[in-house]
Design a protein around this motif. Structure first.
Motif, PDB file in Angstrom:
ATOM      1  N   ASP A  31       0.774  -1.280   0.181  1.00 34.54           N
ATOM      2  CA  ASP A  31       0.033  -0.133  -0.025  1.00 34.54           C
ATOM      3  C   ASP A  31       0.816   1.232   0.045  1.00 34.54           C
ATOM      4  O   ASP A  31       1.858   1.298   0.820  1.00 34.54           O
ATOM      5  CB  ASP A  31      -0.932  -0.144   1.142  1.00 34.54           C
ATOM      6  N   TYR A  34       0.646   5.404   2.604  1.00 34.58           N
ATOM      7  CA  TYR A  34       1.402   6.033   3.926  1.00 34.58           C
ATOM      8  C   TYR A  34       2.785   6.065   3.685  1.00 34.58           C
ATOM      9  O   TYR A  34       3.538   5.377   3.125  1.00 34.58           O
ATOM     10  CB  TYR A  34       0.816   4.934   4.828  1.00 34.58           C
ATOM     11  N   ARG A  46       3.136  -2.591   5.902  1.00 31.78           N
ATOM     12  CA  ARG A  46       2.571  -1.878   7.089  1.00 31.78           C
ATOM     13  C   ARG A  46       3.727  -1.769   8.271  1.00 31.78           C
ATOM     14  O   ARG A  46       3.433  -1.210   9.262  1.00 31.78           O
ATOM     15  CB  ARG A  46       1.493  -2.970   7.744  1.00 31.78           C
ATOM     16  N   PRO A 149      -0.871   7.609   8.499  1.00 30.37           N
ATOM     17  CA  PRO A 149      -1.818   6.600   9.231  1.00 30.37           C
ATOM     18  C   PRO A 149      -2.544   7.083  10.302  1.00 30.37           C
ATOM     19  O   PRO A 149      -2.197   7.939  11.087  1.00 30.37           O
ATOM     20  CB  PRO A 149      -0.693   5.688   9.989  1.00 30.37           C
ATOM     21  N   LYS A 150      -3.622   6.658  10.320  1.00 37.25           N
ATOM     22  CA  LYS A 150      -4.772   7.015  11.516  1.00 37.25           C
ATOM     23  C   LYS A 150      -4.090   6.643  12.852  1.00 37.25           C
ATOM     24  O   LYS A 150      -4.460   7.008  13.916  1.00 37.25           O
ATOM     25  CB  LYS A 150      -6.004   6.719  10.880  1.00 37.25           C
ATOM     26  N   LYS A 151      -3.991   5.284  12.670  1.00 40.40           N
ATOM     27  CA  LYS A 151      -3.527   4.544  13.949  1.00 40.40           C
ATOM     28  C   LYS A 151      -1.918   4.148  13.800  1.00 40.40           C
ATOM     29  O   LYS A 151      -1.938   3.371  12.598  1.00 40.40           O
ATOM     30  CB  LYS A 151      -4.448   3.404  14.479  1.00 40.40           C
ATOM     31  N   GLU A 267       4.596   0.237  13.145  1.00 37.18           N
ATOM     32  CA  GLU A 267       3.621  -0.493  12.485  1.00 37.18           C
ATOM     33  C   GLU A 267       2.360   0.342  12.339  1.00 37.18           C
ATOM     34  O   GLU A 267       1.733   0.933  13.156  1.00 37.18           O
ATOM     35  CB  GLU A 267       3.121  -1.839  13.510  1.00 37.18           C
ATOM     36  N   ILE A 268       1.860   0.265  10.899  1.00 31.99           N
ATOM     37  CA  ILE A 268       0.693   0.907  10.583  1.00 31.99           C
ATOM     38  C   ILE A 268      -0.496   0.038  10.947  1.00 31.99           C
ATOM     39  O   ILE A 268      -0.704  -0.999  10.655  1.00 31.99           O
ATOM     40  CB  ILE A 268       0.674   1.205   9.146  1.00 31.99           C
ATOM     41  N   VAL A 269      -1.413   0.766  11.684  1.00 30.11           N
ATOM     42  CA  VAL A 269      -2.554   0.014  12.417  1.00 30.11           C
ATOM     43  C   VAL A 269      -3.756   0.071  11.340  1.00 30.11           C
ATOM     44  O   VAL A 269      -4.646  -0.850  10.929  1.00 30.11           O
ATOM     45  CB  VAL A 269      -2.884   0.179  13.860  1.00 30.11           C
ATOM     46  N   GLU A 270      -4.063   1.573  11.094  1.00 34.60           N
ATOM     47  CA  GLU A 270      -5.007   1.804  10.319  1.00 34.60           C
ATOM     48  C   GLU A 270      -4.725   3.090   9.362  1.00 34.60           C
ATOM     49  O   GLU A 270      -4.093   3.846  10.001  1.00 34.60           O
ATOM     50  CB  GLU A 270      -6.284   2.213  11.124  1.00 34.60           C
TER      51      GLU A 270
END
Length: 270
Positions: A31, A34, A46, A149-151, A267-270
């Protein structure tokens, strides 16, 4: 103080590198939305990993914030002070009190990996690093903030993640960008004139040895690195060799060690 702030922002803030094509597992569906956290390189879509071991400079800033927010007598501050008696193993002839003073008041150890800290202390550091980065993101323009990232979390890599870093592949432009940053930091802190670190035959600079194709430093040099698996470390250390440079070689430890540091996963969670 200005140097501390400048380096911390460089270490913590987000930059423009995202995941790219590589031979690693799951990279086919990476992806590109981000960015990784600055000072990190993408492992896959991620996960991003620190360029170097976490330096003493950043741990010192962590301590200063705990002191400011909670007080000099607080558990939050005192429970996260490194064990400077262990540092005597790295610098024979220096006492822990001298090392502690130099750590807090001078720049001698700024570019040395933080050692003498426990697994529990590192977990507390990761939580603090998340909060610090979140503050930077919250201050962004909404349009710019939407790129990130949002989270997210900062954490230790698992032993399997650490072993799989050998499959990382980085864009040449980003490698050059990071090289320039490293050169700037080395000059900024006058690393070549730091006789204490340069004359040490044990722990050295976070920029001591680069693995060119990964863009990461001190994978098989300097200090071993903690993993998320408590009591398991990877890499190599001045205390125990990894002569064949095996990415899956494990070291065991109990508690803080003079030969043990760490680097984080973003780490990208969201």
């Amino acid at each position: 103080m200005l140097k501390s702030i400048s380096f911390l922002l460089a270490f913590m803030f987000l930059g423009g590198t995202g995941p790219i094509e590589s031979d690693c597992e799951s990279c086919a569906t990476q992806d590109h939305q981000y960015f990784c956290a600055f000072n990190t390189f993408a492992m896959n879509s991620r996960l991003c990993m620190d360029l170097t071991e976490v330096p003493s400079m950043v741990w010192k800033t962590f301590l200063k914030e705990m002191k400011t927010d909670h007080g000099i007598g607080s558990v939050e501050y005192n429970s996260n002070i490194p064990n400077f008696q262990l540092w005597e193993e790295i610098f024979p002839g220096m006492t822990s009190s001298t090392i502690s003073r130099m750590f807090m008041e001078e720049e001698t150890f700024n570019l040395m990996p933080i050692v003498g800290v426990s697994y529990e202390q590192v977990l507390a550091f990761c939580k603090w690093r998340e909060k610090l980065l979140q503050k930077e993101l919250d201050a962004m323009d909404p349009d710019m903030r939407a790129n990130f990232p949002k989270k997210f979390i900062f954490r230790l890599p698992t032993n399997k993640e650490w072993a799989r870093m050998r499959f990382m592949t980085q864009d040449k432009k980003m490698l050059k960008k990071m090289d320039k940053m490293v050169e700037k930091n080395m000059k900024f802190f006058k690393a070549q004139k730091n006789d204490v670190i340069n004359n040490s035959y044990r722990a050295g600079s976070i920029y001591q040895t680069k693995t060119d194709h990964l863009g990461l430093y001190n994978i098989f040099d300097n200090v071993a690195e903690m993993t998320a698996d408590r009591g398991i470390a990877m890499g190599v250390s001045w205390n125990e060799a990894n002569e064949e440079s095996k990415y899956d070689k494990e070291f065991t430890y109990q508690g803080a060690q003079a030969w043990l540091g760490f680097r984080c996963i973003f780490e990208i969670v969201e």
